[in-house]
Design a protein around this motif. Structure first.
Motif, PDB file in Angstrom:
ATOM      1  N   ILE A  43       8.795  -7.455  -4.641  1.00 41.91           N
ATOM      2  CA  ILE A  43       8.545  -7.608  -3.343  1.00 41.91           C
ATOM      3  C   ILE A  43       9.674  -7.598  -2.199  1.00 41.91           C
ATOM      4  CG2 ILE A  43       7.378  -9.113  -1.706  1.00 41.91           C
ATOM      5  CD1 ILE A  43       5.500  -7.774  -3.959  1.00 41.91           C
ATOM      6  N   LEU A  44      10.974  -8.612  -3.109  1.00 39.89           N
ATOM      7  CA  LEU A  44      12.087  -8.670  -2.151  1.00 39.89           C
ATOM      8  C   LEU A  44      12.642  -7.435  -1.726  1.00 39.89           C
ATOM      9  CD1 LEU A  44      13.776 -11.789  -3.588  1.00 39.89           C
ATOM     10  CD2 LEU A  44      12.263 -11.689  -1.393  1.00 39.89           C
ATOM     11  N   GLU A  45      12.330  -6.177  -2.370  1.00 44.52           N
ATOM     12  CA  GLU A  45      12.866  -5.092  -2.138  1.00 44.52           C
ATOM     13  C   GLU A  45      12.066  -4.036  -1.152  1.00 44.52           C
ATOM     14  OE1 GLU A  45      13.430  -2.895  -5.911  1.00 44.52           O
ATOM     15  OE2 GLU A  45      15.081  -3.960  -6.408  1.00 44.52           O
ATOM     16  N   MET A  46      11.134  -4.721  -0.417  1.00 46.70           N
ATOM     17  CA  MET A  46      10.199  -4.070   0.253  1.00 46.70           C
ATOM     18  C   MET A  46      10.572  -4.402   1.964  1.00 46.70           C
ATOM     19  SD  MET A  46       6.501  -4.158  -1.600  1.00 46.70           S
ATOM     20  CE  MET A  46       6.496  -4.090  -3.209  1.00 46.70           C
ATOM     21  N   GLY A  47      11.657  -5.026   2.114  1.00 45.18           N
ATOM     22  CA  GLY A  47      12.231  -5.118   3.577  1.00 45.18           C
ATOM     23  C   GLY A  47      11.419  -5.857   4.213  1.00 45.18           C
ATOM     24  N   ILE A  48      10.348  -7.070   3.805  1.00 40.33           N
ATOM     25  CA  ILE A  48       9.331  -7.884   4.647  1.00 40.33           C
ATOM     26  C   ILE A  48      10.311  -9.006   4.912  1.00 40.33           C
ATOM     27  CG2 ILE A  48       7.177  -9.048   4.230  1.00 40.33           C
ATOM     28  CD1 ILE A  48       6.610  -6.969   2.235  1.00 40.33           C
ATOM     29  N   CYS A  76      -5.753   8.421  -8.813  1.00 38.85           N
ATOM     30  CA  CYS A  76      -6.216   7.223  -8.057  1.00 38.85           C
ATOM     31  C   CYS A  76      -5.947   7.334  -6.703  1.00 38.85           C
ATOM     32  CB  CYS A  76      -5.388   5.992  -8.793  1.00 38.85           C
ATOM     33  SG  CYS A  76      -5.791   5.960 -10.350  1.00 38.85           S
ATOM     34  N   ARG A  77      -6.610   6.370  -5.879  1.00 41.79           N
ATOM     35  CA  ARG A  77      -6.244   6.107  -4.473  1.00 41.79           C
ATOM     36  C   ARG A  77      -6.196   4.811  -4.122  1.00 41.79           C
ATOM     37  NH1 ARG A  77      -5.463  10.519  -4.861  1.00 41.79           N
ATOM     38  NH2 ARG A  77      -6.388  12.441  -4.088  1.00 41.79           N
ATOM     39  N   VAL A  78      -5.284   4.440  -3.193  1.00 49.86           N
ATOM     40  CA  VAL A  78      -5.002   2.979  -2.729  1.00 49.86           C
ATOM     41  C   VAL A  78      -5.574   3.039  -1.260  1.00 49.86           C
ATOM     42  CG1 VAL A  78      -2.666   3.600  -2.155  1.00 49.86           C
ATOM     43  CG2 VAL A  78      -3.418   1.479  -2.277  1.00 49.86           C
ATOM     44  N   ILE A  79      -6.569   2.100  -1.138  1.00 52.96           N
ATOM     45  CA  ILE A  79      -7.331   1.844   0.318  1.00 52.96           C
ATOM     46  C   ILE A  79      -7.063   0.513   0.863  1.00 52.96           C
ATOM     47  CG2 ILE A  79      -9.392   2.364   1.576  1.00 52.96           C
ATOM     48  CD1 ILE A  79      -8.517   4.784   0.025  1.00 52.96           C
ATOM     49  N   PRO A  80      -6.070   0.208   1.808  1.00 48.03           N
ATOM     50  CA  PRO A  80      -6.143  -1.177   2.345  1.00 48.03           C
ATOM     51  C   PRO A  80      -7.475  -1.506   3.187  1.00 48.03           C
ATOM     52  CG  PRO A  80      -5.157   0.373   3.859  1.00 48.03           C
ATOM     53  CD  PRO A  80      -5.577   1.189   2.485  1.00 48.03           C
ATOM     54  N   ALA A  81      -7.684  -2.772   3.407  1.00 47.35           N
ATOM     55  CA  ALA A  81      -8.673  -3.429   4.068  1.00 47.35           C
ATOM     56  C   ALA A  81      -8.467  -3.102   5.499  1.00 47.35           C
ATOM     57  CB  ALA A  81      -8.772  -4.770   3.788  1.00 47.35           C
ATOM     58  N   PRO A  82      -9.326  -3.091   6.363  1.00 40.38           N
ATOM     59  CA  PRO A  82     -10.860  -3.054   6.214  1.00 40.38           C
ATOM     60  C   PRO A  82     -11.535  -1.858   5.362  1.00 40.38           C
ATOM     61  CG  PRO A  82     -10.602  -2.430   8.343  1.00 40.38           C
ATOM     62  CD  PRO A  82      -9.310  -2.629   7.718  1.00 40.38           C
ATOM     63  N   SER A 130       0.915  -1.372   0.000  1.00 39.30           N
ATOM     64  CA  SER A 130      -0.144  -0.068   0.004  1.00 39.30           C
ATOM     65  C   SER A 130       0.800   1.258  -0.058  1.00 39.30           C
ATOM     66  CB  SER A 130      -0.923  -0.045   1.260  1.00 39.30           C
ATOM     67  OG  SER A 130      -1.938  -1.143   1.192  1.00 39.30           O
ATOM     68  N   ALA A 131       1.960   1.480   0.777  1.00 40.87           N
ATOM     69  CA  ALA A 131       2.798   2.546   0.863  1.00 40.87           C
ATOM     70  C   ALA A 131       3.523   2.552  -0.367  1.00 40.87           C
ATOM     71  CB  ALA A 131       4.036   2.272   1.989  1.00 40.87           C
ATOM     72  N   LYS A 132       4.053   1.481  -1.139  1.00 43.24           N
ATOM     73  CA  LYS A 132       4.506   1.965  -2.324  1.00 43.24           C
ATOM     74  C   LYS A 132       3.735   2.333  -3.329  1.00 43.24           C
ATOM     75  CE  LYS A 132       8.945  -0.072  -2.352  1.00 43.24           C
ATOM     76  NZ  LYS A 132      10.210   0.609  -2.606  1.00 43.24           N
ATOM     77  N   ILE A 133       2.607   1.872  -3.481  1.00 43.02           N
ATOM     78  CA  ILE A 133       1.399   2.271  -4.510  1.00 43.02           C
ATOM     79  C   ILE A 133       1.169   3.709  -4.188  1.00 43.02           C
ATOM     80  CG2 ILE A 133      -0.654   2.020  -5.529  1.00 43.02           C
ATOM     81  CD1 ILE A 133      -0.409  -1.096  -4.674  1.00 43.02           C
ATOM     82  N   TRP A 134       0.986   4.114  -2.883  1.00 41.37           N
ATOM     83  CA  TRP A 134       0.587   5.190  -2.507  1.00 41.37           C
ATOM     84  C   TRP A 134       1.457   6.417  -2.845  1.00 41.37           C
ATOM     85  CZ3 TRP A 134      -3.802   7.881  -0.224  1.00 41.37           C
ATOM     86  CH2 TRP A 134      -3.536   9.070   0.200  1.00 41.37           C
ATOM     87  N   ASN A 135       2.779   6.112  -2.635  1.00 41.46           N
ATOM     88  CA  ASN A 135       3.893   6.971  -2.753  1.00 41.46           C
ATOM     89  C   ASN A 135       4.206   7.220  -4.162  1.00 41.46           C
ATOM     90  OD1 ASN A 135       4.706   7.322   0.003  1.00 41.46           O
ATOM     91  ND2 ASN A 135       6.071   5.698  -0.017  1.00 41.46           N
ATOM     92  N   PHE A 136       3.728   6.295  -5.088  1.00 38.58           N
ATOM     93  CA  PHE A 136       3.801   6.345  -6.468  1.00 38.58           C
ATOM     94  C   PHE A 136       2.950   7.377  -7.051  1.00 38.58           C
ATOM     95  CE2 PHE A 136       2.340   5.223 -10.709  1.00 38.58           C
ATOM     96  CZ  PHE A 136       3.753   5.545 -11.441  1.00 38.58           C
ATOM     97  N   ILE A 137       1.636   7.261  -6.305  1.00 40.76           N
ATOM     98  CA  ILE A 137       0.505   8.008  -6.764  1.00 40.76           C
ATOM     99  C   ILE A 137       0.901   9.512  -6.572  1.00 40.76           C
ATOM    100  CG2 ILE A 137      -1.903   8.399  -6.483  1.00 40.76           C
ATOM    101  CD1 ILE A 137      -2.326   5.619  -6.186  1.00 40.76           C
TER     102      ILE A 137
END
Length: 238
Positions: free
Chosen positions: A233-238, A98-104, A84-91
Motif C-alpha cells: 500500500i505504501l508504494e501506491m502514492g496515497i 479475471c476482471r476487477v470492478i470497483p463500486a458502485p 483497482s488500477a494495480k490489479i487491473w494492470n496486473f491482469i
C-alpha cells in the motif's frame, strides 16, 4: 465501504439516534452503533426494495436487513482507485481473464432475493457470473475499504456473509490503522491429511484457518487468487 444513518425515505421510517443507553429503549431511537440500520420489516427486505430506493440512494442487503451507504471520503476513493488500477494492470499485463470492478457495482452474492452488496472492489474470474446487471454469485476476491461508519459491517457482518457465499479471499483495508486484514477463505475450507492412523487406516481431518492475517501498509501482501501479484500500500502514492 461507507455506511450512513437512516433518514426519511418516503415510506421508510425516520429514526432518531440514541445518545446514551437510557435513550436506546425510547420509541423512535436507535443505538449509535446501529444507527445505519433500517428497521422497516426487520429482516423482510428484498432486492425489490433496493430497486425501489430514491434516485441517488444506495444500500446493501444482508439476510434481509437493509444498510444504507454513505458518500465515500477522498481517502476512500483514492485507495479504491489505486488498488483497482494495480490489479487491473496486473491482469492486463498477464493476459488474464479475471476482471476487477470497483463500486458502485451490483453483486447478487447468494443469487437470492435477500442478499445484495456493492463491494468497494470485486475481482471476478468466473465468466458465467458476469452479466450486464452485475455479478451473479460470489466474486473470487473482495476488497472493502474501511470508513468510520462501516467498521462493524466490514469487520463482522461481511466476514460472515463472504465466507458463507463462497468468496475465495477477502481483504479489509483500514487507512486509519494502516493495516490490511486478509481472510483466505479458499484454503480455510481445504482438508489436510493428518498423520493419525488407527489399524492401518488414516483419517483426513478438516482444519480451519478462519483467523485473519493482519499486514501493515509497509508490507508486501500476496494476493491468493493470483500466482505472482503482490501489493504494498505504501508504494501506491496515497
Amino acid at each position: 465501504m461507507e455506511v450512513k444513518k437512516t433518514k426519511d425515505w418516503g415510506t421508510f421510517p425516520k429514526l432518531r439516534e440514541a445518545k446514551n443507553p437510557a435513550e436506546a429503549s425510547e420509541p423512535g431511537t436507535v443505538r449509535r452503533e446501529e444507527g445505519f440500520r433500517m428497521i422497516k420489516g426487520g429482516k423482510g427486505y428484498t432486492i425489490a426494495d433496493i430497486e425501489a430506493l430514491p434516485e441517488g440512494e444506495r444500500a446493501e442487503l444482508i439476510d434481509g436487513e437493509m444498510f444504507r451507504m454513505a458518500t465515500p471520503t477522498w481517502t476512500h476513493q483514492e485507495m479504491q482507485m489505486a488498488l483497482s488500477a494495480k490489479i487491473w494492470n496486473f491482469i492486463v499485463e498477464h493476459k488474464g481473464t479475471c476482471r476487477v470492478i470497483p463500486a458502485p457495482f451490483a453483486v447478487y452474492i447468494k443469487k437470492d432475493k435477500r442478499n445484495y452488496v456493492e463491494p468497494d472492489i470485486s475481482v471476478i474470474c468466473d465468466e458465467e457470473k458476469k452479466s450486464e446487471k452485475g455479478c451473479q454469485g460470489a466474486p473470487d476476491w473482495v476488497i472493502e475499504i474501511v470508513s468510520p461508519s462501516s467498521v462493524k459491517m466490514d469487520y463482522e457482518r461481511k466476514v460472515k456473509l463472504y465466507r458463507e457465499a463462497g468468496v475465495r479471499e477477502y481483504w479489509i483495508v483500514d487507512a486509519e490503522k494502516q493495516t490490511v486484514t486478509v481472510y483466505d477463505f479458499e484454503h480455510s475450507r481445504a482438508p489436510l491429511q493428518t498423520d493419525m492412523c488407527t489399524g492401518g487406516t488414516c483419517a483426513v481431518a478438516m482444519e480451519q484457518w478462519d483467523e485473519p492475517v493482519p499486514y501493515a501498509f509497509s508490507e508486501r501482501i500476496k494476493a491468493g487468487v493470483f500466482e505472482d501479484l503482490y501489493l504494498k500500500i505504501l508504494e501506491m502514492g496515497i
